[in-house]
Design a protein around this motif. Structure first.
Motif, PDB file in Angstrom:
ATOM      1  N   LEU A 142      14.899   5.047  -2.233  1.00 45.30           N
ATOM      2  CA  LEU A 142      14.615   4.408  -0.946  1.00 45.30           C
ATOM      3  C   LEU A 142      15.545   3.230  -0.678  1.00 45.30           C
ATOM      4  CD1 LEU A 142      10.772   4.777  -0.914  1.00 45.30           C
ATOM      5  CD2 LEU A 142      12.261   5.355   1.012  1.00 45.30           C
ATOM      6  N   LEU A 143      15.866   2.486  -1.724  1.00 47.30           N
ATOM      7  CA  LEU A 143      16.807   1.377  -1.541  1.00 47.30           C
ATOM      8  C   LEU A 143      18.181   1.879  -1.109  1.00 47.30           C
ATOM      9  CD1 LEU A 143      15.754  -0.775  -4.623  1.00 47.30           C
ATOM     10  CD2 LEU A 143      15.524  -1.457  -2.223  1.00 47.30           C
ATOM     11  N   SER A 144      18.534   3.095  -1.545  1.00 48.98           N
ATOM     12  CA  SER A 144      19.829   3.661  -1.147  1.00 48.98           C
ATOM     13  C   SER A 144      19.848   4.054   0.325  1.00 48.98           C
ATOM     14  CB  SER A 144      20.168   4.878  -2.016  1.00 48.98           C
ATOM     15  OG  SER A 144      19.391   6.010  -1.655  1.00 48.98           O
ATOM     16  N   LYS A 145      18.677   4.058   0.952  1.00 48.59           N
ATOM     17  CA  LYS A 145      18.610   4.405   2.380  1.00 48.59           C
ATOM     18  C   LYS A 145      18.772   3.162   3.271  1.00 48.59           C
ATOM     19  CE  LYS A 145      17.501   8.606   1.134  1.00 48.59           C
ATOM     20  NZ  LYS A 145      18.465   9.710   1.203  1.00 48.59           N
ATOM     21  N   THR A 166       7.696   7.956   3.484  1.00 48.76           N
ATOM     22  CA  THR A 166       7.980   7.915   4.926  1.00 48.76           C
ATOM     23  C   THR A 166       7.704   6.533   5.508  1.00 48.76           C
ATOM     24  OG1 THR A 166       7.427  10.275   5.080  1.00 48.76           O
ATOM     25  CG2 THR A 166       7.446   9.009   7.134  1.00 48.76           C
ATOM     26  N   LYS A 167       6.605   5.938   5.074  1.00 49.12           N
ATOM     27  CA  LYS A 167       6.275   4.613   5.576  1.00 49.12           C
ATOM     28  C   LYS A 167       7.299   3.584   5.115  1.00 49.12           C
ATOM     29  CE  LYS A 167       3.760   1.319   7.437  1.00 49.12           C
ATOM     30  NZ  LYS A 167       3.616   1.190   8.916  1.00 49.12           N
ATOM     31  N   LEU A 168       7.631   3.592   3.843  1.00 49.04           N
ATOM     32  CA  LEU A 168       8.591   2.623   3.316  1.00 49.04           C
ATOM     33  C   LEU A 168       9.963   2.806   3.957  1.00 49.04           C
ATOM     34  CD1 LEU A 168       7.481   2.830  -0.412  1.00 49.04           C
ATOM     35  CD2 LEU A 168       7.351   0.774   1.011  1.00 49.04           C
ATOM     36  N   ASN A 169      10.355   4.047   4.157  1.00 52.38           N
ATOM     37  CA  ASN A 169      11.649   4.311   4.786  1.00 52.38           C
ATOM     38  C   ASN A 169      11.665   3.799   6.228  1.00 52.38           C
ATOM     39  OD1 ASN A 169      14.315   5.505   4.650  1.00 52.38           O
ATOM     40  ND2 ASN A 169      13.545   7.062   6.050  1.00 52.38           N
ATOM     41  N   SER A 170      10.540   3.931   6.921  1.00 54.06           N
ATOM     42  CA  SER A 170      10.484   3.453   8.304  1.00 54.06           C
ATOM     43  C   SER A 170      10.496   1.926   8.379  1.00 54.06           C
ATOM     44  CB  SER A 170       9.227   3.989   8.993  1.00 54.06           C
ATOM     45  OG  SER A 170       8.044   3.389   8.458  1.00 54.06           O
ATOM     46  N   LEU A 171      10.002   1.278   7.316  1.00 53.44           N
ATOM     47  CA  LEU A 171       9.994  -0.184   7.301  1.00 53.44           C
ATOM     48  C   LEU A 171      11.394  -0.755   7.085  1.00 53.44           C
ATOM     49  CD1 LEU A 171       6.758  -0.904   5.222  1.00 53.44           C
ATOM     50  CD2 LEU A 171       7.099  -1.333   7.670  1.00 53.44           C
ATOM     51  N   LYS A 208      11.873  -5.910  -0.423  1.00 51.29           N
ATOM     52  CA  LYS A 208      11.363  -6.793  -1.467  1.00 51.29           C
ATOM     53  C   LYS A 208      10.496  -6.038  -2.464  1.00 51.29           C
ATOM     54  CE  LYS A 208       8.847 -11.148  -2.124  1.00 51.29           C
ATOM     55  NZ  LYS A 208       8.148 -12.280  -1.426  1.00 51.29           N
ATOM     56  N   VAL A 209       9.528  -5.269  -1.947  1.00 54.34           N
ATOM     57  CA  VAL A 209       8.624  -4.567  -2.885  1.00 54.34           C
ATOM     58  C   VAL A 209       9.370  -3.462  -3.627  1.00 54.34           C
ATOM     59  CG1 VAL A 209       6.562  -5.130  -1.547  1.00 54.34           C
ATOM     60  CG2 VAL A 209       7.773  -2.988  -1.093  1.00 54.34           C
ATOM     61  N   LEU A 210      10.286  -2.826  -2.960  1.00 52.41           N
ATOM     62  CA  LEU A 210      11.054  -1.772  -3.616  1.00 52.41           C
ATOM     63  C   LEU A 210      11.985  -2.347  -4.680  1.00 52.41           C
ATOM     64  CD1 LEU A 210      11.960   0.441  -0.526  1.00 52.41           C
ATOM     65  CD2 LEU A 210      10.486   1.113  -2.427  1.00 52.41           C
ATOM     66  N   GLY A 217       0.823  -1.209   0.000  1.00 51.77           N
ATOM     67  CA  GLY A 217       0.000   0.000   0.000  1.00 51.77           C
ATOM     68  C   GLY A 217       0.853   1.253   0.000  1.00 51.77           C
ATOM     69  N   ALA A 218       1.936   1.238   0.769  1.00 56.49           N
ATOM     70  CA  ALA A 218       2.824   2.390   0.800  1.00 56.49           C
ATOM     71  C   ALA A 218       3.504   2.612  -0.549  1.00 56.49           C
ATOM     72  CB  ALA A 218       3.872   2.205   1.894  1.00 56.49           C
ATOM     73  N   LEU A 219       3.819   1.505  -1.229  1.00 55.28           N
ATOM     74  CA  LEU A 219       4.428   1.620  -2.555  1.00 55.28           C
ATOM     75  C   LEU A 219       3.446   2.257  -3.532  1.00 55.28           C
ATOM     76  CD1 LEU A 219       6.999   0.895  -4.192  1.00 55.28           C
ATOM     77  CD2 LEU A 219       5.804  -1.171  -4.921  1.00 55.28           C
ATOM     78  N   HIS A 220       2.186   1.879  -3.408  1.00 59.12           N
ATOM     79  CA  HIS A 220       1.157   2.491  -4.259  1.00 59.12           C
ATOM     80  C   HIS A 220       1.101   3.999  -3.994  1.00 59.12           C
ATOM     81  CE1 HIS A 220      -2.435   2.621  -6.760  1.00 59.12           C
ATOM     82  NE2 HIS A 220      -3.022   3.343  -5.813  1.00 59.12           N
ATOM     83  N   ALA A 221       1.186   4.397  -2.729  1.00 61.86           N
ATOM     84  CA  ALA A 221       1.195   5.821  -2.395  1.00 61.86           C
ATOM     85  C   ALA A 221       2.446   6.501  -2.946  1.00 61.86           C
ATOM     86  CB  ALA A 221       1.117   5.995  -0.883  1.00 61.86           C
ATOM     87  N   LEU A 222       3.578   5.818  -2.884  1.00 55.48           N
ATOM     88  CA  LEU A 222       4.826   6.377  -3.413  1.00 55.48           C
ATOM     89  C   LEU A 222       4.704   6.693  -4.897  1.00 55.48           C
ATOM     90  CD1 LEU A 222       7.908   6.970  -2.876  1.00 55.48           C
ATOM     91  CD2 LEU A 222       8.323   4.639  -3.706  1.00 55.48           C
TER      92      LEU A 222
END
Length: 1008
Positions: A488-491, A456-461, A467-469, A438-443
């Motif tokens: 985000l993967l670079s974070k 923000t959600k994906l970064n906190s996860l 996997k989804v990223l 769901g967060a990816l959809h928002a991204l």
């Protein structure tokens, strides 16, 4: 309907007829809010509808749209109260509103006041991020937080402060959330400084205080910082009024920038990081009108110093305008031509445009495509544009007859329009942030507020989102979605971040390779392996990015990497050349010397000449004389190499190189001599080779402005006869004025002799000297005006030219107050004093003499004048007689006030009348009158054309510019009024005024 009609008459007392879609006023046509969209035209495949209108909102300066599709609005009732004293004020302060469409019909039906206070009066920016709103309102940037979810601000914190330009359109603008999780924002050239929340000046990564002081930054700037305001960076500088910055998914920045009004130089910029964008001279801070070698022929190009080494080129120049909000549209609801493109609102020409771009070498090229334009409603003033979660556009309309100059004529209106394909419902599902999917959809939303929540959600996860990223990064067909995942993967933790960055820089897509490199740079990784790899990339845009990212790289490898990049420069790509300059900017000696040792040093190649021209190192300066002297180098290129000398500090070695260029006869050698003498120190005038070159140049330039420049520079006095001839034969031209000024400084006795000679000579000299306000000149004029032996026509001419300066007005008033002035001189004095810019002068003069009127009766009110039809042909003649001395239209006239070649696109009749009859109510920025007091007792009034540490250039009516040494200037201050005469209309009949305005409405740009 009678109730509506009654209501409207209560709010708009000038209402005379109501016809449904259009309200006809005695002063203007005004679209009723429900039918306002009928006055606009959307691009093919789109329709425009009203989303909200007054009284739901008023005077929107800026908007943002949250994840629920609600529109947040900054209102501006309390806008520039000093400049708009007649407008009603809101004592409790301006508001930040939330407008909501609850029933999904595409029309807002609910209003909430998020915050109200005098601390947000006329805020210029809002950015909504979750339960926070960043509000930009110089001198502060606030973060408002809704802690309990009731859509009310519960907490107010400072993010930044100390930004100049309070209640100024050229101050701090809106923030934007970047794909890297950072904030991006900018301020215009009134921002000046920026401090942290505690009032401490902020510094860049090299320890430079961030300020408009030339050390190293100038004018408007664009910034990047962390979410808490830390680690601030200056990503570009030397803009005039860069109104918002848009960031795409790759981290590429786009801006608009406004010109000095009327110069048709509004531009769109791709912001190459750390670049200089040329509004002022990079070294001295001189304005764009200041003479320089290699000056551009066209004013819209000259405006940005585009021929200077070290200025990043413009993406596009759009002509005249008042650019405002900008965004990067990365949705798919709009037609294909608008997808992944910059979309921009320009309030001046009443338009919202897109600028579809294509790669162009290391940079880009673009075209203009209109999205929303006006049919006949000239009050449409799009102040901002935003993207809703469904991909539709919301356009804010600060509905007003005028724009710019801090003037506002209406505070009762304001609209929002929605632009979308026909029949598209306004449906905004709530984002699902409970899962990584769901967060990816928002991204992937086109709406930044939604994207922020997903990011923000994906970064906190953290690794739970990997996997989804990774799936999106590696398999998605949309490269912009892939780039968002890459950021985000670079974070992730260092090992995994390095893995994904490695995949990115090896990707088949150049923009993904660029994204990977930018992500690595932000992480402060060891990037040399990546830079080495990408330095040979087939894409010039990737190599451009490598060059830019070398700027702060002080490793031993950096010069060799830069050299590899420089050896791939083709001699035609200015974007690439400026990227090389940015990359080498902090270590030119090492980069240039490494390159020069490894190149074939063939100056017949333009690429070699270009890099030498762009460099800033003594080794490159030493090569410039060889380029200039080489007969194989085209003569057209010579001015650029002389201009390159200006970017090196003064030194004996530099002067030796310049004097060594002086040579014999021939057209090419005369050109070289002229260019060299313009930079050789006047202290060298006694050298034989300088004397010989001077004589040659003076002979070749008799009657030209270059002749006067050489005479003045080297204080030559054996050419006074030529100067006098220019002053007598061309007294109204800049050449004649400059010649007279030169004689005034060097041989005033010759001027006085001619003043005491024929009437024609006296009149010509008075005309040439009239604007300068020099005490000696004023004394001559007063002596002639009071001499009964002189012809009355000459005496009247003396009075009128005295009145062209502030000090002269004072002297004429003193003469009038003696009450012994002859009728003919009284008439001339009245024509001066009652058109004075200072009300006190006009008021005091009225106690002694009669205000002249061509018709002897007052003008009709503006609302009555605006409905009258005039004769544009007659109006053109009125303009030539009354306005050309200060304004330019196409090739006619002079550049004192704003150019008016496209004023008919910008202002309707009611605003044109207001500008003529009330010139001080709204003064275009950059055209304010200044009072300058000099040590010799002279006071002059004009427009500041340029200012450096050493001199002040003042522009006078007629276009002449005088340079005053700073050492001679006691003070300079705003006059508080427009340099334009306040009673201009007194010299014309009412019908002539109507004809003049009719002519002005015909001055329009053809096409987009």
């Amino acid at each position: 309907m009678p109730t509506i009609k009654k209501l409207l008459r209560g709010r708009f007392p000038m209402l005379t007829v109501f016809t449904g879609a259009v309200l006809a006023f005695s002063a203007y046509r005004f679209y009723y809010p429900d039918d306002a969209a009928s006055g606009l035209e959307a691009a093919p495949g789109l329709e425009v509808k009203v989303f909200a209108a007054e009284p739901l909102l008023l005077n929107p300066t800026n908007i943002d749209i949250d994840e629920k599709g609600r529109v947040w609005v900054c209102e501006a009732i309390n806008y520039r109260p000093v400049q708009n004293p007649a407008n009603p004020k809101r004592p409790e302060g301006d508001r930040i509103l939330i407008l909501e469409d609850n029933d999904g019909d595409g029309r807002a039906d609910k209003q909430k006041v998020f915050y109200q206070g005098n601390d947000v009066n006329a805020a210029l920016g809002i950015c909504v991020l979750g339960n926070k709103a960043i509000v930009s309102v110089s001198p502060n940037v606030f973060i408002f937080t809704d802690t309990d979810g009731d859509d009310k601000a519960d907490k107010k914190e400072l993010l930044f402060t100390g930004i100049d330009g309070e209640q100024h359109d050229h101050a701090v603008h809106a923030f934007s959330f970047g794909p890297d999780g950072k904030l991006y924002f900018n301020f215009g050239n009134e921002g000046k400084n920026i401090k942290d929340k505690n009032g401490e000046p902020l510094k860049d990564r090299l320890g430079n205080v961030i300020a408009d002081n030339g050390k190293p930054y100038r004018q408007g700037m664009v910034f990047r910082c962390n979410m808490d305001g830390s680690d601030i960076e200056v990503l570009g500088n030397n803009f005039r009024n860069n109104y918002e910055v848009a960031v795409d998914s790759y981290g590429t920045l786009w801006q608009s920038d406004n010109d000095d009004d009327g110069n048709r130089g509004v531009r769109i910029n791709y912001v190459m990081q750390y670049g200089n964008y040329g509004y002022q001279d990079e070294m001295t801070g001189a304005g764009w009108r200041a003479p320089r070698a290699n000056m551009e022929t066209e004013i819209p190009l000259r405006h940005w110093h585009l021929n200077d080494p070290g200025v990043v080129p413009n993406l596009l120049q759009t002509g005249a305008g008042s650019p405002t909000g900008i965004l990067l549209y990365e949705g798919d609801l709009l037609p294909e031509v608008f997808r992944n493109q910059v979309i921009h609102s320009d309030a001046g020409p009443n338009v919202v445009r897109a600028y579809p771009v294509k790669p162009d070498g290391a940079g880009y090229k673009a075209e203009l495509v209109n999205i929303l334009t006006t049919k006949d409603d000239k009050w449409f003033r799009p102040s901002d544009v935003g993207i809703a979660p469904d991909g539709s556009l919301i356009v804010a309309d600060w509905y007003d007859p005028g724009v710019g100059g801090h003037r506002m004529q209406d505070v009762n209106k304001g609209r929002l329009f929605r632009v979308a394909p026909p029949g598209t419902p306004y449906k905004v599902p709530a984002p699902d942030l409970k899962s990584a999917e769901g967060a990816l959809h928002a991204l992937n939303s086109p709406n930044l507020a939604t994207r922020y929540l997903g990011w923000t959600k994906l970064n906190s996860l953290g690794k739970k989102a990997e996997k989804v990223l990774a799936r999106q990064f590696q398999t998605d067909a949309n490269p912009r979605f892939r780039a968002r995942a890459c950021w985000l993967l670079s974070k992730l933790e260092a090992k995994k971040a390095k893995k994904y960055i490695g995949l990115a820089v090896a990707d088949a897509n150049a923009d993904i390779r660029i994204t990977g490199l930018r992500a690595a740079m932000e992480l402060k990784m060891d990037v040399n392996p990546l830079l080495n790899k990408l330095a040979s990339d087939p894409s010039p845009q990737v190599r451009r990015e490598v060059a830019v990212q070398l700027r702060f790289n002080t490793t031993a490898e950096a010069p060799a990497i830069w050299t590899r990049l420089a050896n791939q420069y083709d001699g035609n790509d200015r974007w690439y050349l400026e990227a090389l300059g940015i990359g080498a900017g902090l270590q030119w000696d090492k980069c240039f010397n490494t390159w020069y040792q490894q190149t074939d040093r063939n100056m017949a190649k333009k690429a070699t000449r270009d890099i030498t021209w762009r460099a800033r190192t003594p080794a490159a300066m030493a090569l410039l004389p060889g380029l200039i002297s080489d007969p194989l180098v085209p003569a057209a290129e010579l001015p650029r190499y002389f201009r390159a000398f200006d970017f090196y500090p003064e030194s004996p070695g530099k002067q030796l190189l310049l004097t060594g260029l002086l040579n014999g006869g021939g057209a090419r050698n005369t050109q070289i001599n002229m260019l060299a003498l313009a930079q050789i120190s006047p202290e060298s005038a006694g050298q034989p080779q300088v004397q010989a070159a001077l004589q040659q140049v003076l002979e070749a330039n008799k009657g030209k402005i270059e002749f006067i420049e050489m005479v003045n520079r080297f204080k030559i006095r054996n050419q006074d006869a030529g100067l006098l001839n220019m002053a007598l034969t061309q007294p109204s031209s800049p050449i004649g004025m400059e010649a007279a000024k030169s004689l005034l400084a060097g041989n005033p006795d010759l001027l006085e002799k001619n003043i005491n000679g024929s009437d024609e000579s006296a009149t010509a000299i008075f005309t040439a000297l009239g604007t300068f306000g020099d005490l000696k000149t004023l004394k001559w004029m007063e002596t002639v005006s009071t001499n009964p032996a002189r012809n009355m026509r000459v005496r009247q001419s003396a009075i009128k030219t005295m009145g062209m300066s502030r000090t002269g007005e004072d002297r004429i008033l003193a003469m009038v107050k003696k009450k012994n002035m002859e009728p003919g001189l009284q008439q001339a004095s009245a024509s001066v004093l009652f058109r004075a810019s200072r009300p006190a002068i006009r008021e005091e003069a009225a106690q002694y003499i009669t205000n002249p009127s061509k018709e002897g009766k007052p003008l009709a009110p503006i609302d009555k004048l605006a409905v009258l039809s005039g004769n544009a042909v007659n109006g053109k003649a009125v303009f030539a007689a009354s306005c050309l001395v200060c304004h330019k239209v196409n090739t006619a006239g002079s550049l004192f006030g704003p150019e008016l070649s496209e004023i008919g696109n910008k202002l309707p009749k009611i605003a044109l009348y207001d500008a003529i009859l009330n010139p001080s109510a709204g003064i275009s920025f950059g055209y304010e009158g200044y009072v300058v007091k000099l040590k010799n007792g002279t006071t002059v009034e004009g427009i500041i054309a340029s200012e450096t540490n050493d001199k002040l250039d003042v522009r006078f009516p007629g276009g002449a510019v005088i340079s005053y040494p700073k050492a001679d200037v006691v003070s300079k201050s705003l006059s508080g009024s427009s340099p334009m005469p306040s009673n201009l209309q007194q010299g014309m009949t009412q019908q002539e005024l109507v004809d003049l305005v009719e002519y002005l409405t015909t001055l329009k740009k053809v096409g987009n």
